[in-house]
Write an enzyme that holds these catalytic residues in place. Structure first.
Site, PDB file in Angstrom:
ATOM      1  N   LYS A 112      53.607  47.924  14.287  1.00 32.43           N
ATOM      2  CA  LYS A 112      52.409  48.678  14.685  1.00 32.43           C
ATOM      3  C   LYS A 112      51.174  48.332  13.880  1.00 32.43           C
ATOM      4  O   LYS A 112      50.064  48.367  14.418  1.00 32.43           O
ATOM      5  CB  LYS A 112      52.677  50.183  14.553  1.00 32.43           C
ATOM      6  CG  LYS A 112      53.480  50.760  15.698  1.00 32.43           C
ATOM      7  CD  LYS A 112      53.406  52.271  15.655  1.00 32.43           C
ATOM      8  CE  LYS A 112      54.213  52.916  16.753  1.00 32.43           C
ATOM      9  NZ  LYS A 112      54.254  54.378  16.581  1.00 32.43           N
ATOM     10  N   LYS A 197      61.684  49.257  26.313  1.00 31.86           N
ATOM     11  CA  LYS A 197      62.021  50.660  26.499  1.00 31.86           C
ATOM     12  C   LYS A 197      60.909  51.416  27.230  1.00 31.86           C
ATOM     13  O   LYS A 197      59.734  51.189  26.960  1.00 31.86           O
ATOM     14  CB  LYS A 197      62.222  51.267  25.098  1.00 31.86           C
ATOM     15  CG  LYS A 197      62.935  52.586  25.050  1.00 31.86           C
ATOM     16  CD  LYS A 197      63.303  52.925  23.606  1.00 31.86           C
ATOM     17  CE  LYS A 197      63.076  54.400  23.343  1.00 31.86           C
ATOM     18  NZ  LYS A 197      63.428  54.802  21.980  1.00 31.86           N
ATOM     19  N   LYS A 200      57.436  52.868  25.587  1.00 36.18           N
ATOM     20  CA  LYS A 200      57.175  52.344  24.261  1.00 36.18           C
ATOM     21  C   LYS A 200      55.782  51.743  24.142  1.00 36.18           C
ATOM     22  O   LYS A 200      54.993  52.141  23.324  1.00 36.18           O
ATOM     23  CB  LYS A 200      58.225  51.290  23.876  1.00 36.18           C
ATOM     24  CG  LYS A 200      59.297  51.815  22.959  1.00 36.18           C
ATOM     25  CD  LYS A 200      58.765  52.234  21.599  1.00 36.18           C
ATOM     26  CE  LYS A 200      59.380  53.552  21.207  1.00 36.18           C
ATOM     27  NZ  LYS A 200      58.936  54.290  20.141  1.00 36.18           N
TER      28      LYS A 200
END
Ligand code: TRP
Length: 345
Positions: A112, A197, A200
């Site tokens: 991130k 996913k 996500k």
């Protein structure tokens, strides 16, 4: 009894992936066999660029959806993280036990931080320390088990390490938790990109079914799901990710397993139609209950108030014990009520 703790982060609308991968299991299984604590972890929503009004709205919505999904406030403790001071209080102590290298090794941070950097140039310090706050969430309640998705296992392992280190340095204080896979859990992938996913990373929403999507929207998204080359409807995550995802979702709705549906369908179209119907029916009662609860905001607020009170009672002794153990001077007890003069004589 086993204590479990888990949380949902109010950073986006809750998805079918959240529901089938976690929340349904908490409601149908976990809260019946354990002493369960469920938390809307709003402090965690502040680690990246955020809109205050949106966080507030999503927090209330997440709590309401947990109730609508069957989390029973008479069985489980349901509350909002920021209503209970113990989380932030304990987080600081755990920062004094964790190392910066350890934080920088967390996969989610490594993934991130560059994204945030590219976006705005700076990474909030809380993004780096967020796993410590998560450890505090878990350890404050003495949780034995933490039912979470795979992407959170590393954080639960860190929690264990921090707990063990603290206990070893300052004396037995924390229970060592372990990550569990929710008992009934499906791995739901993005309908447009079935190798990642659901919910996500795709902000567009075309591949994401939200719990509050209208039935026709749900149907449209599922009918437009990407499938794979080839036409056989078989379950094989490696070579048929798109079809396998639909089979997984359908099986989860029906309470079966996706392998069992392999070869049952003649065409992708038929599979999509049945999956769309099943998801619409699965979500119908949740949406209806949500709608009722939205009209009864006093009830939801009452649940969250009581939940926070219970959460405070549960976590306070452990956090106080940690403050003592690590060497902080206990505050003197408040003096007893001043004795009236005439009685003092
Ligand atoms: N980090 C979790 C997530 O991103 C949310 C979370 C915060 C959590 N604190 C927790 C999950 C404690 C389980 C236990 O999904």
């Amino acid at each position: 009894m086993t204590r479990i703790f888990s949380g949902v982060k109010p950073t986006g609308h809750l998805t079918l992936g959240n529901y089938l991968g976690a929340i349904r299991g908490w409601a149908e299984v976990d809260q019946h066999r354990s002493d369960s604590v469920f938390c809307v972890v709003d402090l965690h929503a502040l680690t990246v660029d955020h809109d205050p009004a949106r966080v507030r709205r999503l927090s209330r919505q997440a709590a309401t959806l947990l109730l609508a999904s069957g989390i029973d406030p008479d069985r489980s403790v349901l509350f909002v993280q920021s209503h209970v001071d113990e989380h932030a209080r304990l987080s600081y102590l755990l920062e004094c036990v964790a190392s910066d290298g350890e934080m920088r090794r967390m996969i989610q941070y490594k993934e991130k931080a560059p994204v945030e950097q590219a976006r705005g140039g700076s990474v909030r310090l809380s993004l780096l320390t967020y796993p410590v706050l998560m450890a505090a969430d878990i350890l404050a309640y003495g949780a034995d088990e933490v039912p979470v998705g795979d992407d959170q296992t590393q954080h639960v392992e860190l929690t264990r390490d921090l707990a063990a280190r603290f206990n070893q340095r300052y004396g037995q204080t924390f229970t060592l938790p372990r990550a569990t896979r929710p008992e009934v859990a499906a791995r739901v992938m993005d309908l447009q990109d079935p190798t990642s996913k659901m919910g996500k990373s795709h902000e567009s929403g075309a591949g994401i079914v939200y719990l509050l999507d209208e039935p026709d929207v749900v149907r449209k998204k599922i009918m437009r799901a990407v499938t794979d080359s080839g036409s056989e409807v078989v379950y094989d995550r490696g070579t048929r990710p798109g079809v396998s995802n639909l089979l997984e979702i359908l099986a989860a709705c029906e309470g079966g397993n996706p392998e069992g549906l392999s070869g049952v369908y003649e065409s992708y179209g038929a599979l999509k139609r049945d999956t769309a119907d099943a998801v619409v029916e699965l979500l119908r009662p949740v949406r209806e209950r949500h709608r009722e609860l939205v009209r009864d905001s006093a009830y939801v607020e009452g649940v969250l108030r009581t939940g926070a009170e219970r959460a405070r009672e549960m976590s306070r002794p452990t956090v106080d014990a940690a403050y003592r153990a690590i060497g902080l001077l206990p505050p003197a007890p408040a003096p007893a009520d001043v004795v009236p003069v005439n009685m003092a004589r």
